[in-house]
Design an enzyme around this catalytic site. Sequence first.
Site, PDB file in Angstrom:
ATOM      1  N   LYS A 223      -3.735 -98.497 -15.502  1.00 40.38           N
ATOM      2  CA  LYS A 223      -2.879 -99.510 -16.145  1.00 40.38           C
ATOM      3  C   LYS A 223      -1.691 -99.928 -15.281  1.00 40.38           C
ATOM      4  O   LYS A 223      -1.324 -99.263 -14.338  1.00 40.38           O
ATOM      5  CB  LYS A 223      -2.437 -99.006 -17.523  1.00 40.38           C
ATOM      6  CG  LYS A 223      -3.590 -99.159 -18.519  1.00 40.38           C
ATOM      7  CD  LYS A 223      -3.205 -98.911 -19.949  1.00 40.38           C
ATOM      8  CE  LYS A 223      -4.439 -99.175 -20.821  1.00 40.38           C
ATOM      9  NZ  LYS A 223      -4.301 -98.642 -22.162  1.00 40.38           N
ATOM     10  N   ARG A 258      -8.763 -91.598 -22.332  1.00 41.28           N
ATOM     11  CA  ARG A 258      -9.694 -92.705 -22.080  1.00 41.28           C
ATOM     12  C   ARG A 258      -9.627 -93.040 -20.597  1.00 41.28           C
ATOM     13  O   ARG A 258      -8.534 -93.285 -20.074  1.00 41.28           O
ATOM     14  CB  ARG A 258      -9.259 -93.889 -22.950  1.00 41.28           C
ATOM     15  CG  ARG A 258     -10.195 -95.088 -22.945  1.00 41.28           C
ATOM     16  CD  ARG A 258      -9.659 -96.154 -23.901  1.00 41.28           C
ATOM     17  NE  ARG A 258     -10.516 -97.320 -23.913  1.00 41.28           N
ATOM     18  CZ  ARG A 258     -10.460 -98.301 -23.017  1.00 41.28           C
ATOM     19  NH1 ARG A 258      -9.580 -98.256 -22.038  1.00 41.28           N
ATOM     20  NH2 ARG A 258     -11.291 -99.329 -23.108  1.00 41.28           N
TER      21      ARG A 258
HETATM   22  N1  HH2 Z   1      -6.804 -99.645 -23.504  1.00 44.73           N
HETATM   23  C1  HH2 Z   1      -7.611-100.694 -23.221  1.00 44.73           C
HETATM   24  C2  HH2 Z   1      -8.640-101.039 -24.104  1.00 44.73           C
HETATM   25  N2  HH2 Z   1      -8.884-100.333 -25.222  1.00 44.73           N
HETATM   26  N3  HH2 Z   1      -8.348 -98.535 -26.649  1.00 44.73           N
HETATM   27  C3  HH2 Z   1      -7.579 -97.484 -26.943  1.00 44.73           C
HETATM   28  N4  HH2 Z   1      -7.790 -96.782 -28.061  1.00 44.73           N
HETATM   29  N5  HH2 Z   1      -6.527 -97.112 -26.136  1.00 44.73           N
HETATM   30  C4  HH2 Z   1      -6.229 -97.776 -24.992  1.00 44.73           C
HETATM   31  O1  HH2 Z   1      -5.249 -97.410 -24.298  1.00 44.73           O
HETATM   32  C5  HH2 Z   1      -7.041 -98.904 -24.638  1.00 44.73           C
HETATM   33  C6  HH2 Z   1      -8.116 -99.262 -25.513  1.00 44.73           C
HETATM   34  C7  HH2 Z   1      -7.373-101.506 -21.985  1.00 44.73           C
HETATM   35  O2  HH2 Z   1      -8.179-101.071 -20.921  1.00 44.73           O
HETATM   36  P1  HH2 Z   1      -9.557-101.754 -20.475  1.00 44.73           P
HETATM   37  O3  HH2 Z   1     -10.572-101.646 -21.561  1.00 44.73           O
HETATM   38  O4  HH2 Z   1      -9.987-101.171 -19.186  1.00 44.73           O
HETATM   39  O5  HH2 Z   1      -9.173-103.244 -20.188  1.00 44.73           O
HETATM   40  P2  HH2 Z   1      -9.500-104.623 -20.896  1.00 44.73           P
HETATM   41  O6  HH2 Z   1      -8.795-104.631 -22.211  1.00 44.73           O
HETATM   42  O7  HH2 Z   1      -8.964-105.651 -19.934  1.00 44.73           O
HETATM   43  O8  HH2 Z   1     -10.981-104.722 -21.086  1.00 44.73           O
END
Ligand code: HH2
Length: 278
Positions: A223, A258
């Site tokens: 992040k 995660r």
């Molecule tokens: N962070 C992201 C997405 N989903 N869900 C939970 N519970 N907690 C988190 O910190 C979280 C999440 C963001 O990361 P990523 O899925 O890699 O990115 P994007 O939203 O751009 O797909």
Amino acid sequence: MSRIWICGDFELSLETPLVMGVLNVTPDSFSDGGEFDDPLVARTHALRMIAEGAHIIDVGGESTRPGSKEVSPAEEISRVRPIMTSLADEIAVPLSIDTRHAEVARAAVEAGASIVNDVAGFRDPEMVAVALGASAGLVVMHMLGEPKTMQEEPRYDDVVDEVRGYLDRQAQALVRAGVAPERICVDPGIGFGKTLEDNLALLRSLPEIADLGFPVLVGTSRKRFIGEITGVTDPRGRLGGSIAAAAWAAAHGADIVRAHDVADTVCAVQVAVAIKGE
Ligand code: HH2
């Protein structure tokens, strides 16, 4: 008494922290957009993360990165359903659906998802209805506003107090609606409408969030706050910082971390747990 998180047919033991592997079947996720949007490639990646030790696979069909645009539920379903159906009967770990849309959550549960990971924290009554109609585990995450605008000057009087209070209210509302507390997990939502200082304060205060009595999930992987600390602008180059944050979280109250880089995160958690000595 052993601590467990009930997710459909799965009873996940929380004796040591678990690793949730990220599978983004999106064209535009902040760190891996477009890498896994082909169903066959996504499937191979999921199986690889499981072989590396992932305890849960979190499938997302909409990017919620700061500034991202909302995707229609129909589009999101068309992205996540093929991978859910292709994996659900074959793998021995639960599949999670990362969505803020009730329609998508419902379709994913029908296709075999055992966890609904709602980054909007079950604010939508339709999402609560999905929770009541299923036996899936539920992740209640804190997000300030919505992805499009959440990083436009986020402001709190006391970020820990407000996020903790919100998680407690949302989780208790689910319990009052009839959801078994053993199905609920809470997440402070690192990077979702938070400054660097807000994120650090929340990570320092994980024990206070764990005091709510629900399992705690923490997502720090790749992040922006890691880039702000280290100066590493390419999210794929943030492995070292991600590992440090995952190890910190695992040692200070997180039950689930995660992560995109599962093999390294599993090792980091194992070392953190061994040093902690519990
Ligand atoms: N962070 C992201 C997405 N989903 N869900 C939970 N519970 N907690 C988190 O910190 C979280 C999440 C963001 O990361 P990523 O899925 O890699 O990115 P994007 O939203 O751009 O797909």
